[in-house]
Design a protein around this motif. Structure first.
Motif, mmCIF file in Angstrom:
data_model
loop_
_atom_site.group_PDB
_atom_site.id
_atom_site.type_symbol
_atom_site.label_atom_id
_atom_site.label_comp_id
_atom_site.label_asym_id
_atom_site.label_seq_id
_atom_site.Cartn_x
_atom_site.Cartn_y
_atom_site.Cartn_z
ATOM 1 N N SER A 1 0.857 -1.198 -0.125
ATOM 2 C CA SER A 1 -0.002 -0.127 0.207
ATOM 3 C C SER A 1 0.914 1.272 -0.196
ATOM 4 C CB SER A 1 -1.001 -0.148 1.001
ATOM 5 O OG SER A 1 -2.041 -0.872 1.024
ATOM 6 N N MET A 2 2.034 1.202 0.697
ATOM 7 C CA MET A 2 2.790 2.442 0.833
ATOM 8 C C MET A 2 3.333 2.658 -0.538
ATOM 9 S SD MET A 2 4.864 2.749 4.250
ATOM 10 C CE MET A 2 3.879 3.140 5.492
ATOM 11 N N ASN A 3 3.782 1.579 -1.395
ATOM 12 C CA ASN A 3 4.393 1.677 -2.622
ATOM 13 C C ASN A 3 3.151 2.133 -3.583
ATOM 14 O OD1 ASN A 3 7.265 1.388 -2.919
ATOM 15 N ND2 ASN A 3 6.666 -0.339 -1.889
ATOM 16 N N ALA A 4 2.038 1.758 -3.425
ATOM 17 C CA ALA A 4 1.064 1.888 -4.432
ATOM 18 C C ALA A 4 0.551 3.638 -4.170
ATOM 19 C CB ALA A 4 -0.569 1.298 -4.006
ATOM 20 N N VAL A 5 0.504 4.037 -3.188
ATOM 21 C CA VAL A 5 0.218 5.461 -2.796
ATOM 22 C C VAL A 5 1.290 6.284 -3.122
ATOM 23 C CG1 VAL A 5 -0.386 7.144 -0.942
ATOM 24 C CG2 VAL A 5 -1.595 4.853 -1.001
ATOM 25 N N LEU A 6 2.575 5.966 -2.860
ATOM 26 C CA LEU A 6 3.893 6.580 -3.425
ATOM 27 C C LEU A 6 3.483 6.877 -5.046
ATOM 28 C CD1 LEU A 6 6.273 7.881 -2.952
ATOM 29 C CD2 LEU A 6 7.594 5.856 -3.029
ATOM 30 N N ASN A 7 3.466 5.709 -5.563
ATOM 31 C CA ASN A 7 3.589 5.802 -7.007
ATOM 32 C C ASN A 7 2.396 6.821 -7.820
ATOM 33 O OD1 ASN A 7 5.752 3.953 -7.406
ATOM 34 N ND2 ASN A 7 4.551 2.509 -8.342
ATOM 35 N N ALA A 8 1.335 6.524 -6.993
ATOM 36 C CA ALA A 8 0.344 7.438 -7.481
ATOM 37 C C ALA A 8 0.404 8.757 -7.420
ATOM 38 C CB ALA A 8 -1.300 6.827 -6.816
ATOM 39 N N ASN A 9 0.860 9.475 -6.085
ATOM 40 C CA ASN A 9 1.430 10.641 -5.882
ATOM 41 C C ASN A 9 2.413 11.057 -6.421
ATOM 42 O OD1 ASN A 9 -0.430 12.085 -3.712
ATOM 43 N ND2 ASN A 9 0.024 9.691 -2.739
ATOM 44 N N TYR A 10 3.317 10.096 -7.045
ATOM 45 C CA TYR A 10 4.679 10.704 -7.824
ATOM 46 C C TYR A 10 3.975 10.886 -9.346
ATOM 47 C CZ TYR A 10 8.722 10.277 -10.563
ATOM 48 O OH TYR A 10 9.925 10.483 -11.263
ATOM 49 N N LEU A 11 2.980 10.193 -9.829
ATOM 50 C CA LEU A 11 2.653 10.330 -11.009
ATOM 51 C C LEU A 11 1.771 11.500 -11.099
ATOM 52 C CD1 LEU A 11 2.505 9.096 -13.861
ATOM 53 C CD2 LEU A 11 0.728 7.548 -13.205
ATOM 54 N N MET A 12 0.953 11.901 -10.072
ATOM 55 C CA MET A 12 0.299 12.691 -10.036
ATOM 56 C C MET A 12 0.991 14.145 -9.971
ATOM 57 S SD MET A 12 -2.897 13.680 -7.640
ATOM 58 C CE MET A 12 -1.988 14.060 -5.770
ATOM 59 N N ALA A 13 2.074 13.929 -9.368
ATOM 60 C CA ALA A 13 2.958 15.430 -9.066
ATOM 61 C C ALA A 13 3.428 15.689 -10.658
ATOM 62 C CB ALA A 13 4.103 14.984 -8.182
ATOM 63 N N LEU A 14 3.905 14.605 -11.503
ATOM 64 C CA LEU A 14 4.595 14.744 -12.757
ATOM 65 C C LEU A 14 3.573 15.269 -13.609
ATOM 66 C CD1 LEU A 14 6.392 11.408 -13.197
ATOM 67 C CD2 LEU A 14 7.325 13.613 -12.274
ATOM 68 N N VAL A 15 2.137 15.019 -13.579
ATOM 69 C CA VAL A 15 1.326 15.654 -14.681
ATOM 70 C C VAL A 15 0.470 16.741 -14.027
ATOM 71 C CG1 VAL A 15 1.426 13.276 -15.829
ATOM 72 C CG2 VAL A 15 -0.668 13.952 -13.995
ATOM 73 N N LYS A 16 0.506 17.109 -12.805
ATOM 74 C CA LYS A 16 -0.599 18.101 -12.621
ATOM 75 C C LYS A 16 -0.540 19.334 -13.068
ATOM 76 C CE LYS A 16 1.581 19.876 -8.346
ATOM 77 N NZ LYS A 16 2.688 19.050 -7.732
ATOM 78 N N ASP A 17 0.703 19.775 -13.530
ATOM 79 C CA ASP A 17 0.738 21.054 -14.268
ATOM 80 C C ASP A 17 0.176 21.088 -15.648
ATOM 81 O OD1 ASP A 17 1.935 21.980 -11.804
ATOM 82 O OD2 ASP A 17 4.001 21.714 -12.680
ATOM 83 N N THR A 18 -0.120 19.786 -16.282
ATOM 84 C CA THR A 18 -0.558 19.728 -17.451
ATOM 85 C C THR A 18 -2.013 19.089 -17.624
ATOM 86 O OG1 THR A 18 1.678 18.904 -17.892
ATOM 87 C CG2 THR A 18 0.277 18.676 -19.516
ATOM 88 N N TYR A 19 -2.328 18.408 -16.788
ATOM 89 C CA TYR A 19 -3.941 18.043 -16.539
ATOM 90 C C TYR A 19 -4.508 18.345 -15.251
ATOM 91 C CZ TYR A 19 -2.835 14.925 -20.417
ATOM 92 O OH TYR A 19 -2.303 14.515 -21.745
ATOM 93 N N LYS A 20 -5.469 19.229 -15.192
ATOM 94 C CA LYS A 20 -6.250 19.508 -14.114
ATOM 95 C C LYS A 20 -6.386 18.338 -13.109
ATOM 96 C CE LYS A 20 -10.021 22.071 -12.257
ATOM 97 N NZ LYS A 20 -11.569 22.318 -12.450
ATOM 98 N N VAL A 21 -6.167 18.334 -12.016
ATOM 99 C CA VAL A 21 -6.394 17.221 -11.190
ATOM 100 C C VAL A 21 -7.863 17.643 -10.542
ATOM 101 C CG1 VAL A 21 -5.815 16.112 -9.043
ATOM 102 C CG2 VAL A 21 -3.906 16.599 -10.713
ATOM 103 N N ALA A 22 -8.826 16.808 -10.601
ATOM 104 C CA ALA A 22 -9.911 16.881 -10.234
ATOM 105 C C ALA A 22 -10.093 17.670 -8.670
ATOM 106 C CB ALA A 22 -10.875 15.982 -10.447
#
Ligand code: PLP
Ligand code: PLP
Lengths: 447, 488, 488, 447
Positions: free
Chosen positions: B351-372
């Motif tokens: 779970s720690m890695n699943a959540v880390l991966n999701a937050n990392y990916l979100m950080a990478l794309v959040k300036d390009t795609y609007k995070v809901a």
């Protein structure tokens, strides 16, 4: 971190990008009192230790590899051709999700489309869904479908007492919140079609029968179908698909919905699951059908291809008005069945069905030659038949076990009144030697 | 080239597997039941193997690459699970064998019940449900039975957040209860006011997905649960998202009364192009007697070297049977293997890695795609696949274009409360390089959306098939092979 | 996209499988032997599975389609063979276990020895050789030993037809004998005159491939064999082409003294991208004592319900051991399964259908491609891949163009005695439709060769890879992954 | 006609096209006296009967699944990770031929290329072939290679008495027609490096040693290498590749050719085969290397790809002047090894090697605590060691068998003089409980 590849260094870099200083910080939103519990689980094992532990558990069972088995009652021991596990274990099939993106899922989609076709060919229906959970739940869904088709106006459901008791139980569980009236199921198991016909009234949405029925009997449901159609109700038939290779399809009795357990089509026993629910109907009822459905279409270049279709019946589009709540189904099992039916083909399937028929009849003949064992009923049967035993079936089974035989199904488990009835299933996996041995031992233990 | 259907390659007289001849005295088949035609294909084993090998190569699966399908937890499926599930002692045992001949199976099921109870914080677990939706139905029927037993048969209202998966309302409807939608607030939590307003004495319960389908952990979860409990309702948890919570928080500890697990998501059993799944249900102490039967119990405790005697038992107030036999045993073996290999520590790492991966990916794309809903997510997150200055581009176009970049698209158009939703769940089994490459592709596609939108509209263009015509499929229904088709 | 090497996706600290910790008191490693570096990749299980799944999809195999590779007998490999070979009782037995604990293995090997002897018409069989070439070496060493035993050590000359496979001369050279080439006559038979001329008292023997690599049964085979025997030589048969002869003619009955079988051709065991093969050798009565050891014999006959006792025995004048242990047991299990399923009748059907398929295909293309030796062929045939009026087109171009049509090319440039040879072996497991489609493609390609030869020169153009530069590969040898490469 | 698809009708049409009236006619060329023999073979079986028959044979064996096993001597019981069979059974790998057509064989080619790289990494050599038959034949090929490299001018081959006796036997069989002189092999197995050095003369082409040697011993061959290099001969080392994870690679001793048995790298015991011959050498000797070789190149568009290369060494091009006659090799086994090494990786392989080392040393320590069982020799060892027993090893093994233990290798099978020596192999598959049980039983049977 067995299957989580990132190293400590990777994680460090990722945290920096996110802008937090630890993974724990990501969980600050979780109420502290419940955060990070210590789970009381066994210590982690390596792959080889897990494999060994599981092997030891598996050895804790006695199977048809060590003992001769004559148990059926809804799950049957058939040969699974070697090509099936080889193909269904291909990662491209095994590790794909439901084919939501058709451009990269044509393998799954076409194989379901072909499965649908073969189920229609077997049952005589026009449309089959992509699979349902199992025999029992497919019967329960048929009840729901009948409600939808008859616009929830008819409330009586006639359940044949020849239905698998587990199917009946499941129907009742599903119907707990409904206002349906169930009749028929509690009549004696020897009840004939005529008596069932008497239960049909204007309020009847569905008559549900089984073919061959739970007790192995082949019954002609044509008159029953006519009766229920006369009141604008439906005939539902739960089938053993293997039997349909040699016996008239339920469409010929006027079936409107065909459901049933597809396990005999190349699916291992696996202690009861996963199996395959069959659910098929006539074209006019397609919008009431539960579950996924694959249809043929073309891609933008006009090339033939396949997609999930009529999704407006389904939960992800229609939500509380969906035909059913089913989402994940039995993909791998439908694939197994399709491969099984392809491998055996028309002649092979007939041949195996006939092998079952012949061996079961040989066994019945031989068993009833023994003093004290009697034929029960005179209906024709497929690969399963009931014998009246000289003493209780459970005691006979215990004795058989000491001879290394797992006997038939003790019908006392269904109803105490039937405790001297044993139901034997005989398939292509039971050699003549096995049958002869069973007969000898039955004779021995009857003494 | 199109792959012909198996019917199109059929030729009279061929067969793909041999069987023994009849070696007993023959009995005539009953004439009145005799079947005449049987329209099945006739092909050789080589035809079958080639057909399905070629079909398989038309699929994209986890084994081919990244599959960030939100809500589906497409984590890698370890091969050891397949090996253990195929062990002959498991595969060849019949579900109605005498209990004393299947103590291995029963022991496994009992341990799995206990493990899942421990992971979720519950007092009892049934392994019978066939999938998540089937688990939901089980749970709602338990809810219903509980109220009935308490004489509360007026409790028919089930509250369902607007972000919920379609199976939630479908399930409530199917069980005869009345689904009522509850809106989400601006932070993606359940709107507490709206919830309170519905909490009267007709309340049966709430179906709560937490983390929800936005990938967010409800910031008021304790208040939400308390509110429902105060009104005499029960809280059902949709455990499809348990991959965020293993060893992180136990739903039972939060006060959730009932929860289903998706063994085919959280516990790494393969989806198989649709199933089989397995949806065990855990319940708190006050609901244990309502579980469907049979469940596995210890009939006689073991001692010294003697193992316990296990047996199948139906609870006292059981809602009844949910399906034939005991559930998807083959799937249970896989999940059990997975839990054994991980242990408590390994599961928390998941779970720690699943959540880390999701937050990392979100950080990478959040300036390009609007995070809901821009806050720390759990195992997945949802962005909008649209830009004001690229009006013709839709989430679907982005999804299809990702295929050209070699990735499986995320879930799109769900949850319904986000416009042009792209729901991204990377799972813990992906490495940083893959996440980086996926983010790169998303960012490139955003650029293309503005500069060369045809690329998106024409996508996918690198696959064997272009976009398929779903409208034609639904209009001119062809649901079976045409039996005498012209092969192109 | 290129598939990176496994080294290119390696990242420090990853691993693909877990093992138990050391759970015994630790012993220090001997310092003087301690290794410091070890340059192996570090990847997760998911990386490995994806890498090899993707690599596999870059292959064309029998499971993908028609594979008419002459001389290789690329028949369909039944899946039941894989199932039986994987049975735990076989896979987990150690080659040095006491004989009484491996009676199952020994019984299987004994039956297989007997079956192969019966099929080939021989008195004894060794299962030890690892492949065809290894069987050849075994056979030639037996030949040598026989002459030595007879005091004929001057017999060092081995006659080898010019159509023979390269392993034949290589084998003779390797065993210290002197290979001498014998020409073929205008009907593709061994030139009897030339043969006679070499038959003197230095003759060790003849290596005969019959049907030969032209797919032709030697019309003078009896005279050929008689001639060699008369000169005191032995006849070695290269059994790579036994797929034409099962139940059709036994090499032993023709007078052949020694023959190797290719279990991985005739008996349907898979080639695995190169191997393993298995090359049992059968010999006539007078050579049985020379077989390499050990072979399996019955030590005590069985009676009633008691099975015989099998054991491993080394023949009296054995040439010695050809390799470790008893041969490729796993391959034997597959071939044994195949023979069991066929029986005598089924095996004859195999050869009949193999020969029928080859003659049918030859009939379809013979007006377009010059058949090297136009007469009834056996299981394969050879055509010339050239036309006077299409001077730039070579057999290789035709081969590569076939790939674009979805077929694996035939063997090319072998046998050496046919110009621009295309050697086509359809095998019995292909159906008429496939043969028709392949002939169509060949005929279309012939047309293209004349009208649009660039299509052939540019072929294959539908594959992930175009023609590869073999000259560069041989000149700038790169035989290992560059360890710090730039990934494209 | 199980696997021959054409029906009678198909065959009719085909015969017509050919212009003959029966299939039999196609065989007219065959002398009538021998044509169409009646083969005396068992009647054909269906797939399920064959599966059952084979299962019964398999059950006729006792394996390490039923008994604890301490047998090695050239083949070892290691854990095979589940991903290996799943991947090597993919039809695209399993049913392809040797990659003669590189455009449609990049999967096989790249995987061999990676295998070659990993073997080089393990052995310290520059080039590895694509695989050889097995350990014994790879040693025999090394002898041939040494001949080629030294231009057939040197005729003496020094074989260490520590070589696996089956390797020596195989070398002798292969060399039957040659004029080589073999020395060393018949010295006492306790012979040291010094004595071997004494055998090296100007005529020496190759000194072949094993590492760890057949008796489990780790020996430093550096001085030996120097000696043989001094006379322009070569040092060949047969290795256990698993041991190389933790012990110095033979390149550090000056090895010119590394060969050996690759079975420990993820290949099942399978009663002795198919296994994996390792064959690697230095770049300068690449043209003398036997077997196939994959090299990197580019396709016509400049894209990196792989081909078989240096085929001019091989039989199909060079015929009687080829480096070896080998054609088919051990493709699937090389693939298994490559997958094994990828899965375990640097740290995993070290860990498993160390597990073997530690368990074997624990076992040796415990066994030698028992009265009557003595350490044999004092060389360091990897996972196999020799014990001097209180009575003959064969008798002890018989007794162990009655306790359900398959004991170590009875060295009396090599030489009568060693009949009280037993060689135990201990791998990661032997649990501490198994070892303790062995020790207890050894104690018991020694009484
Ligand atoms: C949030 C959520 N709930 C329920 C389900 C239904 O689960 P199943 O498909 O196993 O029935 C899903 C599956 O996608 C889901 O994502
Ligand atoms: C005619 C012939 N002889 C011998 C061989 C060598 O067999 P193997 O590759 O099994 O060593 C072959 C293989 O292609 C062959 O075709």
């Amino acid at each position: 971190m067995v299957y989580s590849p990132n190293s400590a260094k990777d994680r460090e870099a990722m945290l920096k990008t996110i802008g937090v200083s630890s993974v724990e910080e990501l969980f600050d939103v979780i109420p502290e009192e419940v955060r990070f519990p210590d789970l009381d689980l066994p210590l982690p094992l390596s792959e080889m230790e897990a494999a060994e532990g599981l092997a030891n558990l598996a050895k804790g069972n006695v199977t048809n590899e060590q003992m001769n088995m004559f148990l059926g009652a809804g799950a049957y021991h058939h040969y699974v051709p070697a090509a099936i596990p080889a193909l269904i274990s291909r990662g491209e099939f095994l590790t794909a999700y439901t084919p939501y993106q058709p451009e990269v899922s044509q393998g799954t989609l076409q194989s379901i489309f072909e499965y649908q076709t073969m189920i229609c060919a077997l049952t005589g229906m026009d449309v089959s869904n992509a699979s349902h959970y199992d025999g029992a739940t497919s019967v329960a869904e048929a009840v729901n479908m009948a409600q939808t088709i008859t616009k929830k106006k008819k409330k009586r459901i006639v359940l044949s007492p020849g239905l698998n008791p587990q199917y009946v139980e499941t129907v009742f569980t599903y119907a707990e919140g409904s206002d349906l009236e169930f009749v028929g199921y509690d009549l004696p198991v020897t009840t004939g079609v005529k008596e069932l016909m008497d239960l049909i009234d204007d309020n009847t949405a569905l008559v549900m029968v089984q073919y061959p029925d739970f007790y192995g009997r082949l019954v002609d449901y044509e008159a029953l179908g006519e009766s229920v159609h006369a009141v604008k109700g439906l005939l539902g038939v739960a089938v053993n698909p293997l039997a349909l290779a040699i016996f008239r399809p339920p469409s010929e009795f006027g079936a409107d919905i065909v459901c049933g357990e597809g396990q005999p089509l190349g699916i291992p026993l696996s202690y009861g699951g996963p199996y395959l629910g069959i659910l098929a109907t006539k074209e006019k009822h397609v919008r009431a059908l539960a579950g996924r459905l694959v249809g043929e279409t073309v891609d933008k270049n006009g090339k033939r291809g396949y997609v999930l279709t009529l999704s407006t019946r389904e939960q992800h589009i229609r939500r509380e008005r969906a035909a059913s709540n089913i989402c994940s189904n039995q993909g791998v099992m439908a694939l197994s069945a399709a491969i099984y039916l392809s491998l055996l083909g028309k002649n092979g399937l007939k041949h195996v069905a006939n092998l079952n028929y012949q061996k079961a009849h040989y066994a019945q003949t031989e068993i009833t030659k023994i003093d004290g064992y009697k034929v029960w009923g005179d209906a024709p049967f497929f690969n399963e038949f009931v014998i009246e035993c000289p003493e209780s079936a459970s005691i006979i089974n215990e004795k058989l076990l000491t001879y290394g035989i797992i006997g038939g199904y003790d019908l006392g488990r269904v109803d105490e009144d039937m405790s001297d009835l044993m139901m034997f299933a005989v398939t292509e996996m039971n050699s003549v030697a096995q049958i002869d041995d069973l007969v000898a031992v039955l004779k021995e233990v009857a003494k | 080239m199109i792959e012909p259907t198996i019917y199109e390659i059929s030729s009279e007289g061929r067969k793909g597997v041999s069987y023994p001849n009849v070696d007993v005295p023959r009995t005539k088949l009953p004439k009145e039941f005799l079947r005449t035609e049987l329209n099945l294909p006739e092909v050789a084993e080589v035809d079958v193997v080639r057909h399905y090998t070629r079909l398989s190569s038309m699929n994209y699966a986890i084994d081919n690459g990244f599959y960030p399908l939100g809500s589906c937890t497409m984590k890698y499926n370890p091969r050891i699970n397949e090996k253990t599930a195929a062990m002959s002692g498991f595969q060849n045992s019949h579900p109605l064998q005498p209990d004393e001949t299947v103590q291995g199976n029963l022991a496994l099921m009992h341990m799995l019940q206990e493990m899942l109870a421990e992971i979720g914080g519950f007092a009892g677990v049934t392994l019978q449900p066939a999938a998540g939706a089937h688990g939901e139905l089980t749970g709602v029927l338990i809810m219903n039975a509980y109220h009935k037993k308490n004489g509360d048969s007026q409790r028919v209202k089930v509250l369902i957040p607007d972000s919920a998966h379609g199976t939630n309302p479908a399930t409530s409807a199917m069980s005869g209860l009345k689904p009522v939608e509850i809106p989400s607030d601006e932070r993606g939590n359940i709107d507490l006011e709206a919830l309170r307003a519905e909490c009267d004495d007709t309340l049966a319960g709430l179906m709560l997905t937490n983390p929800n389908t936005l990938g967010l952990f409800d910031e008021n979860v304790q208040a939400v649960i308390q509110t429902v409990h105060d009104a005499g309702g029960l809280v059902y948890g949709d455990g499809a998202n348990m991959n965020a919570l293993l060893g992180i928080a136990r739903p039972g500890d939060l006060g959730i009364d009932i929860l289903h697990y998706n063994l085919h998501k959280t516990f790494s059993t393969p989806h198989g192009g649709g199933g089989p799944g397995s949806g065990p249900v855990g319940v708190a102490e006050h609901l244990v007697n309502f579980l469907p039967g049979p469940i596995v119990e210890i009939l006689e405790e073991g001692y010294d070297d003697i193992p316990p005697l296990y047996g199948l038992v139906t609870p006292k107030d059981s809602i009844g049977r949910m399906k034939s036999f005991h559930g998807h045993f083959g799937v249970m073996v896989r999940a059990f293997t997975y839990i054994l290999i991980h242990g408590a520590e390994g599961l928390r790492d998941v779970s720690m890695n699943a959540v880390l991966n999701a937050n990392y990916l979100m950080a990478l794309v959040k300036d390009t795609y609007k995070v809901a809903y821009p806050r720390t997510c759990m195992h997945e997150f949802v962005v909008e696949g649209r830009w004001k200055d690229a009006p013709d581009v839709h989430a679907l176009d982005i999804a299809k274009r990702l295929i050209d970049y070699g990735f499986h698209p995320p879930t799109n158009y769900f949850p319904l409360i986000v416009h042009e939703a792209l729901m991204i769940e990377p799972t813990e089994t992906e490495n940083k390089e893959t996440l980086d490459a996926f983010a790169d592709a998303l960012i490139k596609i955003a650029k293309e959306a503005h500069e060369t939108p045809m690329l998106l509209h024409a996508a996918p263009s690198t696959t064997q098939f272009g976009r398929l015509d779903e409208v034609q499929a639904a209009k001119q229904l062809v649901l079976c092979c045409r039996l005498f088709p012209e092969v192109e």
